[in-house]
Design a protein around this motif. Structure first.
Motif, PDB file in Angstrom:
ATOM      1  N   HIS A  51       0.853  -1.371  -0.094  1.00 55.65           N
ATOM      2  CA  HIS A  51      -0.023   0.029  -0.062  1.00 55.65           C
ATOM      3  C   HIS A  51       0.863   1.156  -0.067  1.00 55.65           C
ATOM      4  O   HIS A  51       2.008   1.236   0.470  1.00 55.65           O
ATOM      5  CB  HIS A  51      -0.980   0.127   1.150  1.00 55.65           C
ATOM      6  N   ILE A  60      -7.114   4.542  -3.762  1.00 53.12           N
ATOM      7  CA  ILE A  60      -6.726   3.414  -4.089  1.00 53.12           C
ATOM      8  C   ILE A  60      -7.716   2.495  -4.972  1.00 53.12           C
ATOM      9  O   ILE A  60      -7.321   1.898  -5.950  1.00 53.12           O
ATOM     10  CB  ILE A  60      -5.637   2.635  -3.142  1.00 53.12           C
ATOM     11  N   LYS A  61      -8.817   2.018  -4.231  1.00 49.02           N
ATOM     12  CA  LYS A  61      -9.625   1.431  -4.829  1.00 49.02           C
ATOM     13  C   LYS A  61     -10.336   1.739  -5.958  1.00 49.02           C
ATOM     14  O   LYS A  61     -10.498   0.798  -7.175  1.00 49.02           O
ATOM     15  CB  LYS A  61     -10.916   1.195  -3.795  1.00 49.02           C
ATOM     16  N   GLN A  63      -8.615   3.736  -8.358  1.00 42.85           N
ATOM     17  CA  GLN A  63      -7.734   3.361  -9.395  1.00 42.85           C
ATOM     18  C   GLN A  63      -7.694   2.077  -9.990  1.00 42.85           C
ATOM     19  O   GLN A  63      -7.448   1.865 -11.117  1.00 42.85           O
ATOM     20  CB  GLN A  63      -6.134   4.107  -8.948  1.00 42.85           C
ATOM     21  N   LEU A  64      -7.605   1.160  -8.804  1.00 44.88           N
ATOM     22  CA  LEU A  64      -7.730  -0.343  -9.178  1.00 44.88           C
ATOM     23  C   LEU A  64      -8.658  -0.693 -10.258  1.00 44.88           C
ATOM     24  O   LEU A  64      -8.825  -1.403 -11.284  1.00 44.88           O
ATOM     25  CB  LEU A  64      -7.618  -1.343  -7.903  1.00 44.88           C
ATOM     26  N   SER A 116      -1.218   1.702  -7.915  1.00 37.61           N
ATOM     27  CA  SER A 116      -2.011   1.667  -6.670  1.00 37.61           C
ATOM     28  C   SER A 116      -1.130   1.177  -5.532  1.00 37.61           C
ATOM     29  O   SER A 116      -1.342   1.273  -4.692  1.00 37.61           O
ATOM     30  CB  SER A 116      -3.101   0.738  -7.067  1.00 37.61           C
ATOM     31  N   TYR A 117      -0.386   0.089  -6.307  1.00 35.06           N
ATOM     32  CA  TYR A 117       0.771  -0.483  -5.197  1.00 35.06           C
ATOM     33  C   TYR A 117       1.899  -0.783  -5.884  1.00 35.06           C
ATOM     34  O   TYR A 117       2.339  -0.451  -7.058  1.00 35.06           O
ATOM     35  CB  TYR A 117       0.326  -2.109  -5.159  1.00 35.06           C
TER      36      TYR A 117
END
Length: 142
Positions: A51, A60-61, A63-64, A116-117
């Motif tokens: 993360h 983040i979610k 973008q995923l 994101s990661y």
């Protein structure tokens, strides 16, 4: 007899030419999609999806979702052995697949998880039965 500079240059060019031909040939071979993992060809890979703690989870979610992460990873036919949250780190995913599909698994992550990661990859094998056998052996020998 020592090689001349001309001989060395020609040898280097020939080796380079053969290497480039092999690399180009590999690049044009289509990936082995949907190859089934068997005991003879299977590999496991553990992926750390770290993360970015400077960004909120909702961001983040989103973008995923935009990048299609859950649609693309894991690719069809790739077995998820485990998928865990490691608090303070992120997600830790172990997958099993035919070794010939490694590039496909890697591309699925590069195309949809990056940004994101931060990712880390570790070849993995199942040690549980070996460790249990060693425990039994150690406990029965007095």
């Amino acid at each position: 007899m020592q090689p001349t500079l001309k001989t060395l240059l020609i040898s280097t060019m020939l080796i380079s030419s053969v290497y480039c031909s092999a690399v180009n040939a590999q690049a044009t071979i289509p990936p082995a999609k949907n190859v089934v993992a068997t005991p003879e060809n299977a590999m496991m890979l553990t992926v750390f999806l770290k993360h970015d703690q400077s960004r909120p989870l909702g961001e983040i979610k989103a973008q995923l979702a935009r990048q299609g992460f859950y649609k693309a990873f894991p690719p069809a036919g790739v077995e998820v052995v485990s998928w865990n949250i490691m608090m303070g780190i992120g997600q830790v995913v172990t997958v099993r697949f035919a070794a010939s599909r490694l590039a496909e698994v890697n591309l699925a992550l590069e195309n949809t998880a990056w940004g994101s990661y931060r990712t880390e990859f570790y070849p993995t094998y199942d040690f549980k039965s070996i460790a249990l056998a060693e425990q039994i052996k150690a406990r029965t020998v007095e």
